[in-house]
Scaffold this motif. Sequence first.
Motif, PDB file in Angstrom:
ATOM      1  N   HIS A 579       0.815  -1.209   0.000  1.00 58.38           N
ATOM      2  CA  HIS A 579       0.000   0.000   0.000  1.00 58.38           C
ATOM      3  C   HIS A 579       0.851   1.263   0.000  1.00 58.38           C
ATOM      4  CE1 HIS A 579      -3.384  -2.685   1.162  1.00 58.38           C
ATOM      5  NE2 HIS A 579      -4.090  -1.784   0.516  1.00 58.38           N
ATOM      6  N   HIS A 599      -3.776  -2.798  -4.833  1.00 57.51           N
ATOM      7  CA  HIS A 599      -2.780  -3.589  -4.111  1.00 57.51           C
ATOM      8  C   HIS A 599      -2.748  -5.015  -4.637  1.00 57.51           C
ATOM      9  CE1 HIS A 599      -1.617  -5.772  -0.134  1.00 57.51           C
ATOM     10  NE2 HIS A 599      -0.531  -5.505  -0.847  1.00 57.51           N
ATOM     11  N   ASP A 741       1.058  -3.647   5.779  1.00 55.38           N
ATOM     12  CA  ASP A 741       0.034  -4.388   5.032  1.00 55.38           C
ATOM     13  C   ASP A 741      -0.465  -5.600   5.803  1.00 55.38           C
ATOM     14  OD1 ASP A 741       0.128  -2.625   2.938  1.00 55.38           O
ATOM     15  OD2 ASP A 741       1.382  -3.879   1.653  1.00 55.38           O
TER      16      ASP A 741
END
Length: 804
Positions: A579, A599, A741
Amino acid sequence: MSTASPLTATPRPGTARPAVAGAGHAPAGSRPLKRRIAFASYVDENYLPGFLTLLRSLALTNPTLCEDFLVLHDDLRPDSIARIRALHPRVRLRAVRTDHYADFVKGDQTNYLVRKAYFILDVFTVRDYDTIITLDTDMVVLDRIDELLRMRDGLGAVAQFFHGESKLNSGLLVIQKEFLTDAFCARVDEIGLAGSYELDKHDQGILNALLAGDFVRVDARYNYVKRRLAGNKPVPEDVAVLHYTGRHKPWQGGETGYAPAEEAWHRYDLDDAALRAEFFALPGRKHPELVRHFGRQAHRAGSGLDTAVQLADALMELGDYREAAEVLGRHRIPARDARAHALYGNALMACARYEEARTHLLLATAHPPTAPRAHARLAQLAWVLHDDATAASHALAGLSADPTDRMCGILHRRTAPVSGGGRPADAPPAGRNGASDQGGGRAGRLAHVAFYMDGQGNAGDKVLPEAVRRCFSDDTGPGAWQSEHVHRFVDDAALERINRQRGLVIGGGGLFIPDTSPNGNSAWQWNVTDEAMRRIEVPIVVFAVGYNTFEGQDYARERFTDSLRTLVERAAFFGLRNHGSVERVRDLLPRELADTVVHQPCPTTVARQLIPGWRDPAERDDTVLVNIAYDRAGLRFGHDYGHVLAELAAAIRRIGEHAEVRYASHAVTDDTFVTDLRREHGISLPVLPMYDWSTERILTEYARTKLVIGARGHAGMVPFGAGTPILSLISHPKLGYFLRDIDRPEWGVSVHERHLAELLTERALGLLDRHEATVADVHDRQVLLWRITQENMGRIRPLLVDPA
């Protein structure tokens, strides 16, 4: 490299120091990675001549240092500011709070010098740095001061010459972040308003009253007061900073009885042209930002070729390839100046001006010292342009000149003729041939643009292309894939090959980085023009690419942004591997394009899900694997390498009491850590040369260890993908991005943490103690990434069905 510092002694007990709020516990990625360091001085018009000389002396005696310089001021004229900016590339102006100190009790309220003496205390209101070094404007720097930048604890200062060790001289302060707080400023104000200090000592009196002797002693050579030299004593050779205390300043005529000291100051009282001449005459390495700053001035003033070469070299290091080519292009380079031709050839090649680059690189081959490297670049240039025969010829010529030249060796192996119908030079090892195509539709190949690693290359980049392919098909070999190396120029023939396939996959890896193989066509790793991208007729899938810049590193912004926009416009799917990369790339795009960037985790992080027949180990070895990255060491470690090495040595000793510590070397350069650790701290580690290993062996080794402590992105992602707990040594933003993440920021520790050994040991032993639960947590986190990958593949597969 010795990590012991001659600067500091144990602080004396006294007033308790400010607590380090949350030290060592900031979430990964929540603050700058490198320790932020600045110099600071209070400057007014009366002391401007002293400050200008201070800046000149700093540049000439410490040409490898270039940190922000905070100029605290209240009345500087625009022309004075311009003179200051001409002497330093990173000046930061900051107006002082002139009224704030008006009510402080002072010895002489009417003396303007007394009033202004307090203004330097404004430095404690700065919140942007971890370490600030203050220098009085009546100082001159005579020797290296690197050691000051490596100080990490307390508030450092030299003890006063006439008052023993109990009081500091505030002319030079080394201030750590825990003193740059509102609480410390409140204590300064309390003492100043109460007048509970030596009034005739001004700011110095307040600090001494506040600290009560509790400061870190710095060697007197870093604030050597002029009064020590009364009677025309010579300046000792080891003096690093000479301080012209007293009423009579050198720019005001000086003082009798101090002739050698006065001469030391006037040595740096130079005009700008003389300063530049001396700077560029200095031998050895100089900081590229200083070279760029002074070099541009010299270039505008009509400097010669030698200065232009130094400027261009610095510009190349900073990624300003086009300006480097322009600088050298304005000079007639003699045929015998091989270094200049080699540098110009490299700059032109980075700008994709290949024919011009070849001419200058050929001239550089005529001289033995530059011939091996010039042949290596010519081999690389030919290979980029798909001329393997010429590349092989230049690589062999380079090896004939220097058999140890690594790049020539790589290019020679890369371009060696393939016998017996073997795999193409670009392709990774073949996978499971004959497996069904998971993409649907009739059988057909996909083109794959990737960074295909050579032998003894980065282990993570060996694993990566195959992991990407496994997301699309069990067959990872040439039967299903057309390999296109990301660094090779996309010419008509390459376009034809791509357009014959049923789709193009670009990824994975940190391809959005400007300097691995710079080119002027895209300004990132894929050597493609916008026009060529628009001619691609098959669906384009950008898959798990990373935005891989270090802190302080940048692109040729306009070219990169245009190339990026073209790629996003053409792509049927655009997925980035964390991200953090998604956010950075979206910031560069218009809203209608930004929303298409999504993503897509790096496929190495879900290796257990991708490899058919994968089985987790029934038992694990009682080992911990450590990896340290050494590429771009200056960007990773800054001034802290000695600190990092010492802290890691301490952590390895303590962790080694609970498990065997081994070293996982992802690249040949990573072995530097093992050498330094043995030489400086007497610790020898067994080395696993993963750069020589197959993907299967790398994954097997990572799957059967209990913990991996890694500084490379793939020294975290690959073992995580194999189901193994990790601790990331964060020296690059991407490691923090990944931990964010998976919502496990506590699995990362910045290499710049002051108490790195303590924090790393605590977290490592905690994970080892909770090993089974942590493995289960890794598997659980991996499920999240696998779900995202499956959802994305559900969108991608229909795009790659051959309509025929």
